[in-house]
Design a protein around this motif. Structure first.
Motif, PDB file in Angstrom:
ATOM      1  N   ASN A 193      -1.314   6.384  -2.927  1.00 33.54           N
ATOM      2  CA  ASN A 193      -0.793   7.740  -2.765  1.00 33.54           C
ATOM      3  C   ASN A 193      -1.395   8.704  -3.801  1.00 33.54           C
ATOM      4  O   ASN A 193      -1.305   8.481  -5.008  1.00 33.54           O
ATOM      5  CB  ASN A 193       0.733   7.714  -2.889  1.00 33.54           C
ATOM      6  CG  ASN A 193       1.349   9.045  -2.542  1.00 33.54           C
ATOM      7  OD1 ASN A 193       1.222  10.011  -3.285  1.00 33.54           O
ATOM      8  ND2 ASN A 193       2.000   9.104  -1.397  1.00 33.54           N
TER       9      ASN A 193
ATOM     10  N   THR B 278       2.160 -13.219   1.220  1.00 35.06           N
ATOM     11  CA  THR B 278       3.524 -13.050   0.721  1.00 35.06           C
ATOM     12  C   THR B 278       4.399 -12.257   1.681  1.00 35.06           C
ATOM     13  O   THR B 278       5.609 -12.389   1.671  1.00 35.06           O
ATOM     14  CB  THR B 278       3.543 -12.319  -0.640  1.00 35.06           C
ATOM     15  OG1 THR B 278       2.818 -11.092  -0.494  1.00 35.06           O
ATOM     16  CG2 THR B 278       2.918 -13.161  -1.726  1.00 35.06           C
TER      17      THR B 278
ATOM     18  N   ASP C 246       9.169   3.209   3.890  1.00 31.13           N
ATOM     19  CA  ASP C 246       9.074   2.694   5.257  1.00 31.13           C
ATOM     20  C   ASP C 246      10.402   2.849   6.005  1.00 31.13           C
ATOM     21  O   ASP C 246      10.430   3.179   7.188  1.00 31.13           O
ATOM     22  CB  ASP C 246       8.658   1.217   5.251  1.00 31.13           C
ATOM     23  CG  ASP C 246       7.222   1.039   4.779  1.00 31.13           C
ATOM     24  OD1 ASP C 246       6.435   1.998   4.883  1.00 31.13           O
ATOM     25  OD2 ASP C 246       6.887  -0.059   4.307  1.00 31.13           O
TER      26      ASP C 246
ATOM     27  N   TYR D 133       3.237  -1.389 -10.775  1.00 31.29           N
ATOM     28  CA  TYR D 133       3.027  -2.123  -9.541  1.00 31.29           C
ATOM     29  C   TYR D 133       4.030  -1.612  -8.509  1.00 31.29           C
ATOM     30  O   TYR D 133       5.226  -1.872  -8.614  1.00 31.29           O
ATOM     31  CB  TYR D 133       3.193  -3.619  -9.809  1.00 31.29           C
ATOM     32  CG  TYR D 133       3.200  -4.496  -8.580  1.00 31.29           C
ATOM     33  CD1 TYR D 133       2.465  -4.160  -7.448  1.00 31.29           C
ATOM     34  CD2 TYR D 133       3.920  -5.674  -8.566  1.00 31.29           C
ATOM     35  CE1 TYR D 133       2.468  -4.970  -6.338  1.00 31.29           C
ATOM     36  CE2 TYR D 133       3.933  -6.497  -7.455  1.00 31.29           C
ATOM     37  CZ  TYR D 133       3.209  -6.137  -6.349  1.00 31.29           C
ATOM     38  OH  TYR D 133       3.218  -6.940  -5.246  1.00 31.29           O
TER      39      TYR D 133
ATOM     40  N   ASP E 120      -2.224  -5.780  -0.497  1.00 31.57           N
ATOM     41  CA  ASP E 120      -2.219  -7.229  -0.616  1.00 31.57           C
ATOM     42  C   ASP E 120      -3.539  -7.771  -0.081  1.00 31.57           C
ATOM     43  O   ASP E 120      -3.967  -7.388   1.015  1.00 31.57           O
ATOM     44  CB  ASP E 120      -1.036  -7.808   0.166  1.00 31.57           C
ATOM     45  CG  ASP E 120       0.282  -7.528  -0.542  1.00 31.57           C
ATOM     46  OD1 ASP E 120       0.241  -7.035  -1.691  1.00 31.57           O
ATOM     47  OD2 ASP E 120       1.332  -7.806   0.041  1.00 31.57           O
TER      48      ASP E 120
ATOM     49  N   GLY F  55       7.959   1.155  -1.632  1.00 33.86           N
ATOM     50  CA  GLY F  55       7.315   1.187  -0.311  1.00 33.86           C
ATOM     51  C   GLY F  55       8.308   0.893   0.808  1.00 33.86           C
ATOM     52  O   GLY F  55       8.301   1.552   1.853  1.00 33.86           O
TER      53      GLY F  55
ATOM     54  N   GLY G 287       4.367   5.085   4.562  1.00 36.89           N
ATOM     55  CA  GLY G 287       3.873   5.694   3.321  1.00 36.89           C
ATOM     56  C   GLY G 287       2.804   6.760   3.549  1.00 36.89           C
ATOM     57  O   GLY G 287       2.949   7.904   3.098  1.00 36.89           O
TER      58      GLY G 287
ATOM     59  N   GLY H 288       0.445  -1.274  -2.651  1.00 39.48           N
ATOM     60  CA  GLY H 288       0.066  -0.360  -1.577  1.00 39.48           C
ATOM     61  C   GLY H 288       0.378   1.106  -1.852  1.00 39.48           C
ATOM     62  O   GLY H 288      -0.375   2.007  -1.456  1.00 39.48           O
TER      63      GLY H 288
ATOM     64  N   GLU I  13       3.125  10.835   3.025  1.00 38.35           N
ATOM     65  CA  GLU I  13       2.207  11.545   2.120  1.00 38.35           C
ATOM     66  C   GLU I  13       1.622  12.790   2.801  1.00 38.35           C
ATOM     67  O   GLU I  13       1.563  13.865   2.210  1.00 38.35           O
ATOM     68  CB  GLU I  13       1.082  10.612   1.660  1.00 38.35           C
ATOM     69  CG  GLU I  13       0.080  11.357   0.791  1.00 38.35           C
ATOM     70  CD  GLU I  13      -0.960  10.470   0.122  1.00 38.35           C
ATOM     71  OE1 GLU I  13      -1.072   9.277   0.471  1.00 38.35           O
ATOM     72  OE2 GLU I  13      -1.665  11.002  -0.742  1.00 38.35           O
TER      73      GLU I  13
ATOM     74  N   HIS J 161       1.722 -13.657  -7.263  1.00 40.84           N
ATOM     75  CA  HIS J 161       1.174 -12.501  -6.554  1.00 40.84           C
ATOM     76  C   HIS J 161       1.118 -11.241  -7.430  1.00 40.84           C
ATOM     77  O   HIS J 161       0.141 -10.492  -7.396  1.00 40.84           O
ATOM     78  CB  HIS J 161       2.053 -12.276  -5.318  1.00 40.84           C
ATOM     79  CG  HIS J 161       1.753 -11.057  -4.535  1.00 40.84           C
ATOM     80  ND1 HIS J 161       0.926 -11.076  -3.427  1.00 40.84           N
ATOM     81  CD2 HIS J 161       2.166  -9.774  -4.671  1.00 40.84           C
ATOM     82  CE1 HIS J 161       0.861  -9.847  -2.929  1.00 40.84           C
ATOM     83  NE2 HIS J 161       1.599  -9.041  -3.661  1.00 40.84           N
TER      84      HIS J 161
ATOM     85  N   SER K 185       4.662  -1.451  -4.591  1.00 40.40           N
ATOM     86  CA  SER K 185       4.270  -1.869  -3.245  1.00 40.40           C
ATOM     87  C   SER K 185       5.481  -1.776  -2.331  1.00 40.40           C
ATOM     88  O   SER K 185       6.457  -1.102  -2.640  1.00 40.40           O
ATOM     89  CB  SER K 185       3.723  -3.287  -3.290  1.00 40.40           C
ATOM     90  OG  SER K 185       4.760  -4.191  -3.560  1.00 40.40           O
ATOM     91  N   GLY K 186       5.402  -2.453  -1.194  1.00 40.41           N
ATOM     92  CA  GLY K 186       6.530  -2.438  -0.280  1.00 40.41           C
ATOM     93  C   GLY K 186       7.724  -3.156  -0.873  1.00 40.41           C
ATOM     94  O   GLY K 186       8.781  -2.575  -1.104  1.00 40.41           O
ATOM     95  N   GLY K 187       7.524  -4.427  -1.185  1.00 42.13           N
ATOM     96  CA  GLY K 187       8.628  -5.263  -1.654  1.00 42.13           C
ATOM     97  C   GLY K 187       8.844  -5.229  -3.151  1.00 42.13           C
ATOM     98  O   GLY K 187       9.889  -5.646  -3.638  1.00 42.13           O
ATOM     99  N   ASN K 188       7.866  -4.756  -3.909  1.00 39.11           N
ATOM    100  CA  ASN K 188       7.962  -4.832  -5.372  1.00 39.11           C
ATOM    101  C   ASN K 188       7.806  -3.471  -6.039  1.00 39.11           C
ATOM    102  O   ASN K 188       7.004  -2.659  -5.597  1.00 39.11           O
ATOM    103  CB  ASN K 188       6.854  -5.745  -5.919  1.00 39.11           C
ATOM    104  CG  ASN K 188       7.053  -7.191  -5.501  1.00 39.11           C
ATOM    105  OD1 ASN K 188       7.950  -7.876  -5.975  1.00 39.11           O
ATOM    106  ND2 ASN K 188       6.219  -7.648  -4.591  1.00 39.11           N
TER     107      ASN K 188
HETATM  108  P1  ATP Z   1       4.185  -6.799  -1.752  1.00 34.52           P
HETATM  109  O1  ATP Z   1       4.200  -8.120  -1.053  1.00 34.52           O
HETATM  110  O2  ATP Z   1       3.394  -6.820  -3.002  1.00 34.52           O
HETATM  111  O3  ATP Z   1       5.517  -6.191  -1.930  1.00 34.52           O
HETATM  112  P2  ATP Z   1       3.529  -5.284   0.533  1.00 34.52           P
HETATM  113  O4  ATP Z   1       3.663  -6.429   1.449  1.00 34.52           O
HETATM  114  O5  ATP Z   1       4.527  -4.258   0.608  1.00 34.52           O
HETATM  115  O6  ATP Z   1       3.332  -5.823  -0.906  1.00 34.52           O
HETATM  116  P3  ATP Z   1       1.207  -3.581   0.120  1.00 34.52           P
HETATM  117  O7  ATP Z   1      -0.014  -3.573   0.981  1.00 34.52           O
HETATM  118  O8  ATP Z   1       1.014  -3.799  -1.330  1.00 34.52           O
HETATM  119  O9  ATP Z   1       2.093  -4.672   0.811  1.00 34.52           O
HETATM  120  O10 ATP Z   1       1.998  -2.228   0.263  1.00 34.52           O
HETATM  121  C1  ATP Z   1       2.443  -1.713   1.490  1.00 34.52           C
HETATM  122  C2  ATP Z   1       3.321  -0.527   1.216  1.00 34.52           C
HETATM  123  O11 ATP Z   1       2.523   0.568   0.726  1.00 34.52           O
HETATM  124  C3  ATP Z   1       4.036  -0.029   2.456  1.00 34.52           C
HETATM  125  O12 ATP Z   1       5.390   0.144   2.134  1.00 34.52           O
HETATM  126  C4  ATP Z   1       3.347   1.309   2.745  1.00 34.52           C
HETATM  127  O13 ATP Z   1       4.196   2.260   3.362  1.00 34.52           O
HETATM  128  C5  ATP Z   1       2.941   1.754   1.361  1.00 34.52           C
HETATM  129  N1  ATP Z   1       1.837   2.703   1.349  1.00 34.52           N
HETATM  130  C6  ATP Z   1       0.595   2.549   1.848  1.00 34.52           C
HETATM  131  N2  ATP Z   1      -0.142   3.672   1.719  1.00 34.52           N
HETATM  132  C7  ATP Z   1       0.669   4.580   1.114  1.00 34.52           C
HETATM  133  C8  ATP Z   1       0.519   5.936   0.705  1.00 34.52           C
HETATM  134  N3  ATP Z   1      -0.615   6.596   0.896  1.00 34.52           N
HETATM  135  N4  ATP Z   1       1.575   6.547   0.121  1.00 34.52           N
HETATM  136  C9  ATP Z   1       2.739   5.886  -0.076  1.00 34.52           C
HETATM  137  N5  ATP Z   1       2.944   4.618   0.286  1.00 34.52           N
HETATM  138  C10 ATP Z   1       1.929   3.965   0.880  1.00 34.52           C
END
Ligand code: ATP
Ligand code: FE2
Length: 327
Positions: free
Chosen positions: A258, A9, A161, A129, A286, A157, A174, A254, A178, A108, A131-134
């Motif tokens: 934390n 994704t 970032d 949930y 992911d 996320g 992230g 992701g 932290e 997803h 994550s970066g995008g969600n």
């Molecule tokens: P999605 O497609 O579901 O939006 P994604 O592509 O962002 O997911 P993930 O692997 O779910 O991928 O998440 C990545 C995010 O998680 C990044 O923005 C990263 O900075 C964040 N992240 C990873 N580890 C940590 C942490 N320890 N504390 C805070 N944020 C974190």
């Protein structure tokens, strides 16, 4: 039944293999890290196209099976970045065609929930949930996974970032934020933005950069951003739990890695007499195993898809999918 799942994704190309008994046989995670700056969808997609065939082979070897043992191919149909989704979709269609086996396009976000249910032992949680995008608060009600709250602007996320990039900490900030936060102790006044059940993060980003310009310590900025943003998420999650009367909370995405976020949510759950569940790190980020697992659940509940049903959907919403696999 053996299912091979392809995740694609955003920045991660993942290939997972599961059986119908919740056993994960392989989970290859191949993350694209841009040389500099943020994630460019086209470049990430090129990465995925370069590695997907090899990653499928790797997963099959890890599982100790032959490609011909695979009974079902599933892939992340959305939501996500168009070019990335299309690579995963094309690979899945090619594989299903070559092996002459069924294909399943899965949501997803729901995959994050179901891998959590399967691996942590929770049964009916509210999912945070993050994550970066969600960023969504999701719970099951009336045959759907419903979104009770979500971000109005960026995913948490992505906010972290972007902050990291603006502070010169590099991409995927992230974990760095932290670490820095542990050295902070002064709570800066950042906007706490909860509207109804929804949250917004861009104001925090702007305010944090203003504090930076005024000479605030980077540790205090990291600390304050975490405290405020995570408190917002915890508040909305708690209200969703109260609203739907559920005592379990499951973390996914992701950002669920934390420790401070976990602490805050765990404490909230405990105060309500409930419990927090967090999947293993490799199932939080992911990954292909979660895509394979949801494909397996859908198939075994009777869902079937023709190739023409497998077009990718960048804005695929969690609540569009009829949940046919739960009692
Ligand atoms: P999605 O497609 O579901 O939006 P994604 O592509 O962002 O997911 P993930 O692997 O779910 O991928 O998440 C990545 C995010 O998680 C990044 O923005 C990263 O900075 C964040 N992240 C990873 N580890 C940590 C942490 N320890 N504390 C805070 N944020 C974190
Ligand atoms: Fe994700």
């Amino acid at each position: 039944m053996i299912t091979l799942g392809i995740e694609g994704t955003a920045h991660t190309l993942g290939v997972g293999i599961v059986d119908s008994e919740r056993k994960v046989l392989a989970n290859v995670i191949d993350m694209y890290r841009p040389p500099q700056g943020g994630l460019h969808p086209r470049e990430a997609a090129n990465h995925h196209a370069d590695v997907v065939a090899a990653d499928i082979q790797k997963a099959v070897a890890q599982a100790g099976i032959s490609l011909h043992d695979v009974d079902l191919v599933s892939f992340s149909m959305g939501p996500g970045l168009g070019p990335c989704l299309r690579v995963a979709g094309t690979a899945a269609r090619a594989l299903a065609g070559a092996l002459d086996i069924p294909i399943m396009g899965v949501n997803h976000c729901i995959a994050h929930i179901e891998i959590g249910n399967a691996t942590t032992g929770c049964t009916d949680p509210v999912l945070l949930y993050a994550s970066g995008g969600n960023t969504q608060i999701i719970a099951y009600a009336d045959e759907r996974y419903r979104i009770f709250g979500e971000t109005h602007d960026v995913g948490i996320g992505n906010m972290l970032d972007k902050l990291g990039r603006d502070l010169g900490l590099g991409f995927y900030a992230g974990p760095t934020i932290e670490k820095l936060a542990k050295g902070g102790d002064k709570l800066l006044e950042l906007p706490y933005s909860v509207k109804g059940m929804d949250v917004a993060f861009s104001g925090i980003l702007t305010a944090a950069m203003m504090f930076k310009e005024k000479g605030a310590r980077i540790e205090d900025i990291a600390y304050s951003v975490q405290e405020i943003a995570f408190a917002m998420l915890t508040e909305v999650t708690e209200r969703a739990m109260a609203h739907v009367g559920k005592s379990e909370v499951l973390l996914g995405g992701g950002v669920a890695q934390n420790t401070r976020l976990r602490e805050m949510v765990a404490e909230m759950a405990k105060e309500r007499g409930g419990k927090m569940f967090v999947p293993d790190r490799h199932y939080c980020m992911d990954n292909g195993a979660m895509i394979a697992w949801l494909g397996n659940l859908m198939y075994n509940s009777g869902v079937r898809m023709a190739i023409s049903d497998t077009e990718v959907r960048q804005r695929f919403r969690t609540d569009e999918v009829p949940v046919t696999w739960r009692d």
